[in-house]
Design an enzyme around this catalytic site. Structure first.
Site, PDB file in Angstrom:
ATOM      1  N   LYS A 196       0.809  -1.215   0.000  1.00  0.00           N
ATOM      2  CA  LYS A 196       0.000   0.000   0.000  1.00  0.00           C
ATOM      3  C   LYS A 196       0.846   1.272   0.000  1.00  0.00           C
ATOM      4  O   LYS A 196       2.054   1.251   0.252  1.00  0.00           O
ATOM      5  CB  LYS A 196      -0.950  -0.015   1.198  1.00  0.00           C
ATOM      6  CG  LYS A 196      -2.184  -0.907   0.926  1.00  0.00           C
ATOM      7  CD  LYS A 196      -3.210  -0.803   2.022  1.00  0.00           C
ATOM      8  CE  LYS A 196      -4.514  -1.471   1.561  1.00  0.00           C
ATOM      9  NZ  LYS A 196      -5.492  -1.523   2.653  1.00  0.00           N
ATOM     10  N   ARG A 246      -4.418  -9.880   4.579  1.00  0.00           N
ATOM     11  CA  ARG A 246      -4.856  -9.802   3.181  1.00  0.00           C
ATOM     12  C   ARG A 246      -3.633  -9.413   2.348  1.00  0.00           C
ATOM     13  O   ARG A 246      -3.064  -8.342   2.539  1.00  0.00           O
ATOM     14  CB  ARG A 246      -5.964  -8.757   3.050  1.00  0.00           C
ATOM     15  CG  ARG A 246      -6.543  -8.632   1.662  1.00  0.00           C
ATOM     16  CD  ARG A 246      -7.713  -7.656   1.661  1.00  0.00           C
ATOM     17  NE  ARG A 246      -8.279  -7.506   0.326  1.00  0.00           N
ATOM     18  CZ  ARG A 246      -7.817  -6.665  -0.588  1.00  0.00           C
ATOM     19  NH1 ARG A 246      -6.781  -5.899  -0.308  1.00  0.00           N
ATOM     20  NH2 ARG A 246      -8.386  -6.594  -1.777  1.00  0.00           N
TER      21      ARG A 246
END
Lengths: 287, 168
Positions: A222, A256
């Site tokens: 991210k 995740r």
């Protein structure tokens, strides 16, 4: 508390790899590599072979982009869910959607988990989860509209806000009939947050774990990792794994991820350092 | 039996690296009678107590005043310098040392056990040589039956699991 993800149950001390499977042409990390159903199915088979316990199938990229309506979203993922359900009965199938109508269609096709990355934007999603005895991922976004980027959002205390919102969401889900073992909370790094917020959530993740709800973290590649290390997508694995280790020490249960094998090793290592898992095979100095 | 710390429950991993040795120890310990007298150093005693408990023995460890028909558990082992990967690296003298001890155990030869060189044993990282001496003193009857449950050096450390019955 035992974790119940649809058809599947997991012990208190189990950590789970949730592999990302994008049925999208434009997601930030893979740029459409698994856009066709055949490629997406191959990705499922690959991550299962790598040991993932969960796949998280998504039909819409999180960032702003071309509008994908309900029918288009269903068209992208429902058949894939059914195919994966049939091929991998032991696999937990999660679907990344905020829409109740899509949730209903995928649950009917065999999904076990509804991963609401947008923090309850569609209030009826919990009713769908309850109807199909599915689990629900309750994320914190600060109330932003789905598929928008954060802009000048500030919090008095981002961790307190994340706890308040995700716990309220989990309690709302349980009140709607979701099994209390099937509500998972997720601080949602980067969603409605700047990099400093995501770093603080990582540093203080133990406070979310202390709520007693199982915690999911979605850190993989991210922007908060990229901004921290000044690295583009594609060069963020080590930073992702460092953040993963911190979250594992704090007690996060579900990860995740794009990279299953690397994350599993990091989580097992940190989980073992934390004293929650024995070493695989220990003989050094004990002969 | 050897005082292998990997046998302790607090050092358990997902896979047991000493499964075969553990099975041999448990079988031998289950065979012992009640009121087991443990001859061991402090670490060896911990291992002995843990495995005795696992086999249902909770008898006293009584170094003094034990009854004549007591069972004895001697915790000791051979050299830990039998290979380059061994805890003490390789020392060629380990083989002759262990060969002599093994022969004395199998015979059994109480006098040879009583003569095991403690200072060489210490150099070779042998486990509790004093236990071997004590074993020599225990094997005083004219006739014994001997059985060998385990004889191997899986980590460059020589382990034996053996049983002796003294016949009067």
């Amino acid at each position: 508390m035992t974790l119940k993800l649809g058809r599947h149950e997991f012990a208190d001390d189990a950590t789970l790899m949730m592999a990302i499977v994008n049925r999208t042409p434009d997601s930030f990390y893979d740029q459409g590599a698994t856009w066709t159903e055949g490629k997406a199915f191959e990705r499922v088979a690959q991550v299962v072979a790598q040991g993932a316990e969960i796949v998280d199938i998504g039909g819409i990229k999180a960032a702003p982009g071309a509008e994908v309506d309900v029918e288009e979203e269903k068209g992208r993922i429902v058949e894939l869910v059914a195919r994966v359900r049939e091929a991998f009965p032991g696999l937990v199938i999660s679907v990344d959607t905020w829409r109740a109508a899509v949730g209903e269609a995928v649950c009917r096709a065999g999904a076990d988990v509804l991963n609401d990355a947008w923090g309850g934007a569609d209030p009826e999603l919990v009713d769908v989860a309850a109807s199909y005895d599915a689990a629900i991922i309750c994320t914190h976004t600060g109330g932003v509209t789905p598929r928008t980027r954060p802009h000048r959002i500030e919090y008095d205390d981002v961790v307190a806000a994340a706890i308040a919102d995700t716990v309220a969401y989990a309690e709302r889900a349980v009140a709607a009939g979701v099994d209390p073992r099937s509500a998972v909370i997720d601080p949602a790094h980067d969603f409605g947050k700047n990099t400093f917020h995501s770093l603080e959530l990582t540093r203080r993740l133990g406070e979310m774990v202390d709520t007693g709800w199982p915690v999911l973290v979605s850190l993989s590649n991210k922007d908060f990792v990229g901004e921290t290390l000044d690295l583009p997508v594609g060069e963020r694995l080590l930073g992702t794994l460092a953040a993963t280790a911190v979250c594992a020490m704090a007690g996060a249960r579900i990860y995740r991820v794009h990279e299953v094998v690397e994350t599993r090793q990091v989580v097992d290592m940190a989980w073992t350092i934390a004293g929650r898992r024995p070493p695989a095979r220990a003989i050094r100095g004990l002969q | 039996m050897p005082g292998v710390l990997a046998l302790l429950p607090e050092y358990a991993g997902l896979v047991d690296p000493v499964a075969e040795l553990r099975a041999a120890c448990l079988a031998a310990l289950a065979w012992l009678g009640d009121g087991v007298v443990v001859v061991a150093d402090a670490q060896g005693a911990r291992v002995a107590v843990a495995l005795l408990a696992a086999t249902g023995h909770f008898g006293a460890i009584a170094p003094e005043g034990q009854p004549a028909d007591a069972s004895y558990l001697v915790v000791a082992n051979g050299s830990a310098r039998r290979s380059e990967k061994a805890p003490g690296h390789l020392d060629e003298r380990a083989f002759e040392f262990d060969q002599a001890v093994g022969t004395a155990l199998r015979a059994p030869d109480p006098a040879a056990l009583a003569r095991v060189d403690a200072s060489l044993g210490e150099e070779l990282l042998a486990g509790h040589v004093a236990g071997l001496h004590a074993l020599g003193e225990l094997l005083t009857s004219e006739h014994h039956t001997v059985s060998v449950d385990y004889d191997d050096d899986p980590f460059g450390v020589q382990y034996w699991v053996m049983r002796w019955t003294c016949e009067s």
